[in-house]
Write an enzyme that holds these catalytic residues in place. Structure first.
Site, PDB file in Angstrom:
ATOM      1  N   ILE A   1       0.847  -1.202   0.000  1.00 18.23           N
ATOM      2  CA  ILE A   1       0.000   0.000   0.000  1.00 18.23           C
ATOM      3  C   ILE A   1       0.879   1.247   0.000  1.00 18.23           C
ATOM      4  O   ILE A   1       0.651   2.194  -0.766  1.00 18.23           O
ATOM      5  CB  ILE A   1      -0.936   0.005   1.228  1.00 18.23           C
ATOM      6  CG1 ILE A   1      -1.884  -1.188   1.197  1.00 18.23           C
ATOM      7  CG2 ILE A   1      -1.736   1.309   1.291  1.00 18.23           C
ATOM      8  CD1 ILE A   1      -2.634  -1.412   2.502  1.00 18.23           C
TER       9      ILE A   1
ATOM     10  N   GLN B   1       2.439   1.827  -3.419  1.00 17.43           N
ATOM     11  CA  GLN B   1       1.481   2.347  -4.395  1.00 17.43           C
ATOM     12  C   GLN B   1       1.145   3.811  -4.115  1.00 17.43           C
ATOM     13  O   GLN B   1       0.960   4.606  -5.033  1.00 17.43           O
ATOM     14  CB  GLN B   1       0.201   1.496  -4.387  1.00 17.43           C
ATOM     15  CG  GLN B   1      -0.906   1.979  -5.307  1.00 17.43           C
ATOM     16  CD  GLN B   1      -0.503   1.977  -6.774  1.00 17.43           C
ATOM     17  OE1 GLN B   1       0.435   1.281  -7.171  1.00 17.43           O
ATOM     18  NE2 GLN B   1      -1.208   2.760  -7.585  1.00 17.43           N
ATOM     19  N   GLU B   2       1.121   4.175  -2.831  1.00 16.13           N
ATOM     20  CA  GLU B   2       0.786   5.551  -2.459  1.00 16.13           C
ATOM     21  C   GLU B   2       1.941   6.525  -2.702  1.00 16.13           C
ATOM     22  O   GLU B   2       1.740   7.614  -3.233  1.00 16.13           O
ATOM     23  CB  GLU B   2       0.377   5.602  -0.980  1.00 16.13           C
ATOM     24  CG  GLU B   2      -0.997   5.030  -0.688  1.00 16.13           C
ATOM     25  CD  GLU B   2      -2.124   5.949  -1.133  1.00 16.13           C
ATOM     26  OE1 GLU B   2      -1.939   6.731  -2.085  1.00 16.13           O
ATOM     27  OE2 GLU B   2      -3.198   5.891  -0.537  1.00 16.13           O
ATOM     28  N   SER B   3       3.143   6.155  -2.296  1.00 21.46           N
ATOM     29  CA  SER B   3       4.239   7.138  -2.293  1.00 21.46           C
ATOM     30  C   SER B   3       5.547   6.636  -2.880  1.00 21.46           C
ATOM     31  O   SER B   3       6.531   7.377  -2.894  1.00 21.46           O
ATOM     32  CB  SER B   3       4.506   7.576  -0.850  1.00 21.46           C
ATOM     33  OG  SER B   3       5.028   6.481  -0.098  1.00 21.46           O
TER      34      SER B   3
ATOM     35  N   TYR C   1     -10.084   3.003   1.075  1.00 24.82           N
ATOM     36  CA  TYR C   1      -8.896   3.782   1.452  1.00 24.82           C
ATOM     37  C   TYR C   1      -8.583   4.809   0.368  1.00 24.82           C
ATOM     38  O   TYR C   1      -8.184   5.940   0.648  1.00 24.82           O
ATOM     39  CB  TYR C   1      -7.724   2.821   1.636  1.00 24.82           C
ATOM     40  CG  TYR C   1      -6.450   3.420   2.187  1.00 24.82           C
ATOM     41  CD1 TYR C   1      -6.128   3.280   3.538  1.00 24.82           C
ATOM     42  CD2 TYR C   1      -5.552   4.096   1.369  1.00 24.82           C
ATOM     43  CE1 TYR C   1      -4.948   3.802   4.050  1.00 24.82           C
ATOM     44  CE2 TYR C   1      -4.374   4.627   1.869  1.00 24.82           C
ATOM     45  CZ  TYR C   1      -4.074   4.476   3.211  1.00 24.82           C
ATOM     46  OH  TYR C   1      -2.898   5.006   3.714  1.00 24.82           O
TER      47      TYR C   1
END
Length: 472
Positions: A302, A305-307, A376
């Site tokens: 996660i 993928q986010e940062s 999310y």
């Protein structure tokens, strides 16, 4: 034709070395014996103290449908070439082993109705070799396929057109291993089915696939040609039902729905950063698992993928940090500094857990986790709208494979105007979830589980069927 006869005789001789003893009637013993082999599409240990694989899940569902008094025993042979001989020796009631229906095999066994179509392709190393444009470009090259597969049958038919075509058959290496050899430059080409290639490309992004060999083939279960047909008829009825009620699509999506989401450059970059950046934050991901019970590799996926594991990452909308938290979410979770990696990772994991708790009990794992990840990304309210829309469209709101069809429709006025929370860019959470699924799969293959000294949480099984939880 002569080669076909020789092959059939060889298989029959293998099967007849031992005098076959009749297998007990499963209606009497209440035990179904199924022969299969280890592989990503059949049966494997998932690392969560669970067995998984599409064939594994299909068999479990089938036996469950026969009644609570029935159990299943998997007879796992070393490779696919041993599957049909084992069945012919009457050591199993049927074979569930990712078997393509071929002319040769139809002489030996009785196939159920097919449940999947696959396309054979040539696999090559795109860093070392140009994609071959025709069969002539395979001549005088090193080609290998696993013994006893439909790939060798296909190559044999191609040899009738190109007599100089040659290859070797490996009795002890499966398709996964041969594709790895191609990726590592040890082999020029192999042949594999498209769904397997898509999975392996997530671990070896330098693999390419080209030249569809013949028409797509169908996958089915194999039963003995003789004997009672009760179980065979039950299996056909089972496949008819799950094809109609969406269960089959649900299971296929579980294993292959995310496989081709990422581009090779995405996978390459991810693997490089797994070596350089991930070690700096592993301890924090471990801590997040210890506090929430979420698999640390999922939390890491996660965060990537986010940062891309950049703790200073900031979006134009002021979403910030390793887990890209909004100000509102950070405030609710007590985060004082969104750029603090520890605070961000732990808060993000807690937020996923909170979202999972909001999702109705009718949604089981792993769909529950995938829907929590969608929430999310897009917000729980829009996820609920998507589930409502899925139900209106006669889809199953409790299955991710159906909800991900409804989510992109939230950006279309004809749909969002009828929903409580209105417009949303619903395609984004689909990309988000499928990318996280792929990154998680890669990490699960490359990185060991984390077992806390004092485990207090159960970790969701994201590989197998159902809502089974297993202690890590």
């Amino acid at each position: 034709m002569r080669l076909l006869v020789i092959f059939l005789l060889a298989l029959l001789l293998m099967a007849c070395k031992e005098a076959p003893k009749p297998l007990a009637d499963p209606r009497t013993t209440k035990e179904i014996i199924v022969v299969t082999h280890n592989g990503p599409s059949t049966y494997y240990y998932s690392g969560n103290n669970q067995y998984a694989g599409l064939e594994h899940d299909l068999v479990r569902n089938f036996v469950r449908e026969l009644g609570p008094e029935y159990s299943v025993k998997f007879l796992v042979v070393n490779n696919i070439s041993q599957v049909i001989p084992t069945l012919l020796k009457h050591k199993a009631h049927f074979a569930a082993a990712d078997l393509s229906i071929t002319r040769t095999r139809e002489h030996l066994v009785r196939f159920t109705r097919p449940y999947q179509k696959v396309q054979q392709q040539i696999v090559f190393n795109n860093e070392l070799t140009k994609a071959p444009k025709n069969i002539k470009e395979l001549l005088n090259r090193q080609i290998a396929v696993p013994s006893g597969t439909s790939y060798s049958e296909r190559l044999q038919r191609l040899k009738e057109q190109e007599p100089l075509l040659s290859w070797t058959e490996t009795p002890h290496a499966n398709s996964d291993e041969l594709m790895a050899q191609v990726a590592e430059g040890e082999l020029d080409f192999t042949v594999a089915d498209g769904h397997l290639i898509a999975l392996v490309q997530n671990y070896y992004p330098n693999l390419g696939a080209t030249l569809a060999l013949g028409k797509p083939e169908e996958i089915a279960w194999a039963f003995p040609k003789t004997g009672d047909t009760w179980l065979y008829e039950k299996a056909n009825a089972f496949f008819t039902r799950i094809s109609q009620d969406g269960t089959l699509n649900h299971l296929i999506d579980r294993y292959y729905g995310h496989a081709d989401r990422l581009k090779p450059v995405d996978v390459t970059t991810f693997m490089q950063r797994s070596e350089t950046l991930l070690p700096q934050y592993k301890r924090l991901f471990y801590e997040a698992q210890e506090l929430t019970g979420l698999d640390w590799r999922l939390v890491a996926a996660i965060a990537y993928q986010e940062s891309h594991w950049d703790r200073f990452n900031t979006s134009p909308t002021n979403v910030r940090g390793m887990m890209m938290l909004t100000e509102d979410t950070a405030d609710r979770l007590g985060v004082t500094d969104r750029l603090d990696a520890r605070q961000s990772i732990i808060a993000g994991a807690r937020y996923v857990l909170m979202l999972k708790d909001l999702i109705p009990d009718s949604v089981h794992e792993p769909d529950r986790t995938w829907m929590a990840l969608a929430a999310y990304n897009i917000g729980y309210a829009h996820l609920q709208d998507a589930r409502i829309l899925a139900k209106r469209l006669k889809l199953n709101p409790d299955r991710w494979v159906d909800v991900k069809k409804a989510l992109p429709l939230l950006s279309k006025e004809e749909y969002f105007s009828t929903l409580k929370y209105g417009f949303a860019r619903g395609g984004a959470p689909v990309v988000f979830v499928e990318s996280v699924r792929t990154y998680h799969k890669i990490l699960a293959r490359r990185e060991p589980r984390h077992t806390p000294i004092f485990p207090s949480f159960e970790v969701a099984n994201l590989n197998g069927f159902g809502n089974t939880l297993s202690q890590e």
